[in-house]
Design an enzyme around this catalytic site. Structure first.
Site, short mmCIF file in Angstrom:
data_model
loop_
_atom_site.label_atom_id
_atom_site.label_comp_id
_atom_site.label_asym_id
_atom_site.label_seq_id
_atom_site.Cartn_x
_atom_site.Cartn_y
_atom_site.Cartn_z
N ASP B 138 -40.37 12.59 -35.65
CA ASP B 138 -40.38 12.65 -34.19
C ASP B 138 -39.24 13.71 -33.97
O ASP B 138 -38.10 13.02 -34.03
CB ASP B 138 -40.66 11.67 -33.43
CG ASP B 138 -41.10 11.69 -31.94
OD1 ASP B 138 -41.31 12.91 -31.68
OD2 ASP B 138 -40.76 10.92 -31.01
N HIS B 145 -34.67 16.71 -21.62
CA HIS B 145 -35.06 15.34 -21.62
C HIS B 145 -33.75 14.52 -22.22
O HIS B 145 -33.35 13.57 -21.94
CB HIS B 145 -36.19 15.03 -22.72
CG HIS B 145 -36.35 13.74 -23.15
ND1 HIS B 145 -36.97 12.83 -22.34
CD2 HIS B 145 -36.19 13.09 -24.45
CE1 HIS B 145 -37.13 11.80 -22.92
NE2 HIS B 145 -36.80 11.74 -24.11
N ARG B 154 -25.49 6.68 -20.47
CA ARG B 154 -24.13 7.34 -20.71
C ARG B 154 -23.79 8.41 -19.79
O ARG B 154 -23.59 9.63 -19.96
CB ARG B 154 -23.85 8.05 -22.01
CG ARG B 154 -24.22 7.17 -23.36
CD ARG B 154 -23.90 7.82 -24.42
NE ARG B 154 -24.85 9.06 -24.45
CZ ARG B 154 -26.02 8.97 -24.67
NH1 ARG B 154 -26.74 7.93 -25.30
NH2 ARG B 154 -26.91 9.91 -25.04
N GLU B 210 -44.71 9.31 -23.24
CA GLU B 210 -44.00 10.68 -23.48
C GLU B 210 -44.71 11.81 -23.90
O GLU B 210 -45.58 11.89 -24.91
CB GLU B 210 -42.96 10.80 -24.66
CG GLU B 210 -41.83 9.62 -24.18
CD GLU B 210 -40.63 9.73 -25.25
OE1 GLU B 210 -39.66 9.09 -25.00
OE2 GLU B 210 -40.77 10.01 -26.42
N GLU B 212 -45.57 15.31 -25.41
CA GLU B 212 -45.37 15.94 -26.90
C GLU B 212 -46.19 16.83 -27.13
O GLU B 212 -47.35 16.56 -26.86
CB GLU B 212 -44.71 14.93 -27.64
CG GLU B 212 -43.70 14.07 -27.22
CD GLU B 212 -42.78 13.28 -28.52
OE1 GLU B 212 -42.90 13.63 -29.62
OE2 GLU B 212 -42.27 12.44 -28.20
N ASP B 244 -46.16 9.92 -27.12
CA ASP B 244 -45.27 8.87 -28.03
C ASP B 244 -44.99 7.92 -26.95
O ASP B 244 -43.90 7.85 -26.25
CB ASP B 244 -44.10 9.68 -28.17
CG ASP B 244 -43.00 8.71 -29.13
OD1 ASP B 244 -43.40 7.77 -29.60
OD2 ASP B 244 -41.82 9.09 -29.07
N ARG B 248 -39.66 0.86 -22.95
CA ARG B 248 -38.12 1.23 -22.66
C ARG B 248 -37.33 -0.03 -22.67
O ARG B 248 -36.01 0.06 -22.85
CB ARG B 248 -38.02 2.02 -21.22
CG ARG B 248 -38.83 3.31 -21.12
CD ARG B 248 -38.43 4.27 -22.00
NE ARG B 248 -39.15 5.48 -21.65
CZ ARG B 248 -39.28 6.60 -22.67
NH1 ARG B 248 -38.46 6.57 -23.94
NH2 ARG B 248 -39.92 7.53 -22.49
N GLN B 251 -36.79 -0.89 -26.39
CA GLN B 251 -35.96 0.17 -26.99
C GLN B 251 -34.44 0.11 -26.57
O GLN B 251 -33.73 0.30 -27.36
CB GLN B 251 -36.62 1.50 -26.16
CG GLN B 251 -35.83 2.83 -26.93
CD GLN B 251 -36.31 4.19 -26.54
OE1 GLN B 251 -37.35 4.16 -25.85
NE2 GLN B 251 -35.77 5.29 -26.90
N LYS B 264 -41.72 2.03 -30.35
CA LYS B 264 -42.50 3.15 -30.31
C LYS B 264 -43.55 3.10 -31.31
O LYS B 264 -44.58 3.73 -31.33
CB LYS B 264 -41.66 4.26 -30.92
CG LYS B 264 -40.29 4.67 -30.36
CD LYS B 264 -40.65 5.81 -29.18
CE LYS B 264 -39.30 6.59 -28.58
NZ LYS B 264 -39.52 7.37 -27.60
N THR B 268 -49.39 5.73 -31.11
CA THR B 268 -48.99 7.18 -30.82
C THR B 268 -50.31 8.05 -30.75
O THR B 268 -51.05 7.65 -31.65
CB THR B 268 -48.19 7.70 -31.93
OG1 THR B 268 -46.89 7.00 -32.11
CG2 THR B 268 -47.76 9.37 -31.62
N THR B 370 -40.13 14.56 -26.28
CA THR B 370 -40.51 14.77 -24.82
C THR B 370 -40.02 16.15 -24.21
O THR B 370 -39.02 16.62 -24.34
CB THR B 370 -39.86 13.61 -24.15
OG1 THR B 370 -40.16 12.54 -24.82
CG2 THR B 370 -40.59 13.66 -22.64
N GLU B 384 -37.75 9.30 -16.84
CA GLU B 384 -37.07 10.41 -15.97
C GLU B 384 -37.56 10.61 -14.45
O GLU B 384 -36.58 10.58 -13.56
CB GLU B 384 -37.27 11.78 -17.02
CG GLU B 384 -36.69 11.74 -18.34
CD GLU B 384 -37.04 12.86 -19.12
OE1 GLU B 384 -36.53 14.14 -18.78
OE2 GLU B 384 -37.74 12.76 -19.93
#
Lengths: 439, 439
Positions: B138, B145, B154, B210, B212, B244, B248, B251, B264, B268, B370, B384
């Protein structure tokens, strides 16, 4: 319940004399599985079991009449070109075939002459990866390795807050896993030179090995159906040696935020022989955490795991440089440690891997992660032994190594040994670094 | 050199009327591949090509006499229970079979009645994963993204310094990839509640999708032999939609330092139809980087990649809740974007993946990452769209979602469309969240 049965009896000997020699990796109490053929031939690869310096060709053994009729279909499955179908048969099948082979290989066995016709000398054999590995997961089970590596990247905060709670793992690359004897070109890639703001492209300058054990999944689980920790070991077929080659300079530049990728996926080497969990039973030990560490969450805890979750497998790493090889000097030992130092047990790894519903399949492989022990001379990678390359290790012929050089071979060995039990060996796992491709 | 040939001519029509309807995903210019059988049957899965609302059964087409003799072995390979052998045959084979099918399906084709006997209605079909996926990688190709996610983790330093240099990727789990229609239990796992110092175990509370694209490798490369960027696209068989699924909260707790794992690998979902790169040729676009961004390193740059490295594939995500499904209301669109916004091209991903010597195999799958576009309404994941759950999105029936709830289905769609070219559609990719297992 005892994990031991008649196949573990230390007094057992075989009519194959080499299996009775002190120091053999493959006495009659071991009986590990591999996939082999005669070296240099175009024969089909097929499954075999090691005994002394010989291999029992299981595809022949299934037909030779030396095994009880109910075990012949098991030997036929284990004699195929990959062990996946046998692995899928589950613990009962593995144990039945082990018992049948143990009885047929003992001194005085009735049909020894029939089985003698199914032997191939290990000296004449070459090996293949023993199973089709659908998915390969690499764990991080040494708290000493995690701390040593963390110190290099984050001196103030070496161990992540999740480490003592989560058996950290990530997915590795299946396609580049090869069996002992693998040779690979030094990888090329992007690295960020010290002080630079833009990366450069070229051959890896900080090539390293990682001393690990591999864990082969036998029986799988369907998606959405976690395996409990008490059931986890029944899904494990066995263990091998594993070298997780690592390009430290590529890794440092690429690994954030999603983890290692090109720094690891160019090559992974495993030993040919899979030692079954049943063979390791005499070397099980209590699983204990250091005082003050948190107890594992309930899905990672059980009485059986506490009683005998750990396994005392001795491990060592040797380096044989090109000049040492030319001199016939053999490899020099870089470090030695034991799997008993692992922070997470095999059962915890498998229970964790499936707790979210992830499905495992027969032949899937786990790496234990680098098995560094508590002291520096027990470190399982050069980046630890040399403190990130600052303190090169000396070799007997006057050479030294900060990281691996072209022509270097790394040899991993593993064995279990103690008074009153037969030695259980893993053979060796060897891989060699070739020069990088020209630009 | 033009990427276009007679199979792309927009004026082509088929003797299968449904292929000529405006808005069909599968006109004669598309001809994507899948593996299918009659729904609910115990027939063997076999390869097929979509045309309008029908499927050409390639295992039958290989024998029916409608294709030129030299193409029959190609159709037979593509008609197997997985496409791997056909994928391994390479670009020449894929292109020859496409041309033969295009000619045989055109209005006025001589042997139309023979091929008509090889059709199965899509309405009567069910699908399998179209190839044995040895390894799944992936990537992370949307800079939007990466920036959006980075801001949540961050705020001061959202984009890692390596992002504009390295096509970031990591290995995913192959075993839990399933075809559209997949339903899976909400994963359970460890999470760290806000403000807590110790994790808890339970069902995921921040389940996300996600958006993709999947990229199927056709021809592989041997270990140690990188694929140059100019040769990279000849190794790509085609593309599909890919979801995907991501937990969260799991994760956030597990992903340092080695990347996503249990967050994850529980599921899928991919769409059944693989649209070949050849079918997408009319929608290629120049690959341009924002002014001021660094030029890719030489191994990631070529004239062809600059001239037409990007692909303009329109994408959308729909959510269908359980109550919307009961009401027969269909799904509500959450966002729409295009693949043309990707920061790295398909050729760059493949060249990067192999530059260290990593071997690819036919049937390997890449995820694009993504595919969020430059504005918030083009975001490809709820994390997002909802700013980490803080701003739930409204649904037409008065519901709202911060993250996915039990019973929610996510539907991905993709298509290419512009004046003067035939529409090339991907069909849909649907997956449904089931309640977590009881504790």
């Amino acid at each position: 319940m005892s994990l031991l049965n008649e196949t573990h009896a230390p007094e057992l000997t075989s009519w194959i004399d080499s299996a009775n020699l002190p120091g053999t990796d493959f006495p009659i109490q071991n009986l590990p599985f591999a996939v082999f053929r005669r070296a240099g031939s175009d024969e089909a690869y097929r499954g075999g079991v090691a005994i002394g310096d010989q291999i029992v060709d299981l595809s022949l053994a299934a037909q030779c009449g030396a095994l009880a009729p109910e075990c012949r279909p098991l030997a036929a499955a284990a004699g195929e070109s990959s062990l996946n179908r046998f692995m899928a048969m589950g613990q009962g099948a593995w144990s039945s075939l082990r018992l049948a082979l143990s009885r047929a290989l003992r001194g005085g066995a009735a049909d020894a002459d029939r089985l003698a016709g199914c032997l191939v000398a290990q000296a004449d054999a070459e090996y293949a990866v023993p199973a089709r590995i659908g998915d390969y997961t690499d764990f991080y089970t040494s708290v000493y390795h995690a701390t040593n590596i963390g110190k290099l990247f984050r001196p103030d905060n070496p161990l992540m807050p999740n480490y003592k709670w989560v058996p950290i793992g990530y997915h590795g690359r299946s396609s580049s896993i090869a069996v002992s004897g693998q040779a690979f070109e030094r990888p090329r890639g992007q690295t960020l030179p010290a002080g630079a703001t833009e990366p450069v492209f070229g051959p890896c300058k900080r090539l390293d090995y990682e001393l690990e054990l591999g864990i082969f999944v036998g029986a799988g689980n369907p998606g959405g159906r976690p395996v409990s920790i008490d059931d986890a070991e029944s899904h494990v077929f066995g263990m091998c040696l594993l070298n997780d080659w690592s390009a430290r300079d590529i890794q440092a530049w690429e690994y954030q935020p999603l983890g290692p990728f090109l720094s690891k996926n160019f090559a992974t080497t495993i030993s040919p022989w899979i030692v079954t969990l049943e063979a390791l039973a005499p070397y099980r030990r209590p699983f204990e955490r250091p005082a003050g560490d948190p107890a594992p969450l309930p899905y990672l805890a059980s009485d059986a795991n506490r009683a005998h979750g750990a396994i005392d497998i001795e491990l060592e790493v040797l380096l044989e440089s090109a000049s040492m090889r030319r001199a016939g000097a053999g490899g020099a030992r870089l470090s030695a440690t034991s799997y008993r130092h692992a922070y997470w047990t095999v059962a915890q790894l498998l229970a964790h891997h499936t707790v979210n519903g992830c499905n495992l399949q027969p032949g899937d492989l786990f790496g234990s992660g680098t098995l560094s022990g508590p002291t520096l001379d027990q470190a399982g990678a050069l980046i630890e032994l040399t403190a990130g390359g600052k303190n090169p290790v000396g070799l007997p012929d006057g050479e030294s190594r900060a990281f691996l050089e072209d022509g270097d071979a790394i040899i991993l060995r593993g064995w279990c040994e103690k008074p009153g039990s037969a030695r259980i060996g893993f053979g060796e796992c060897r891989g060699t670094v070739l020069p990088a491709l020209a630009e």
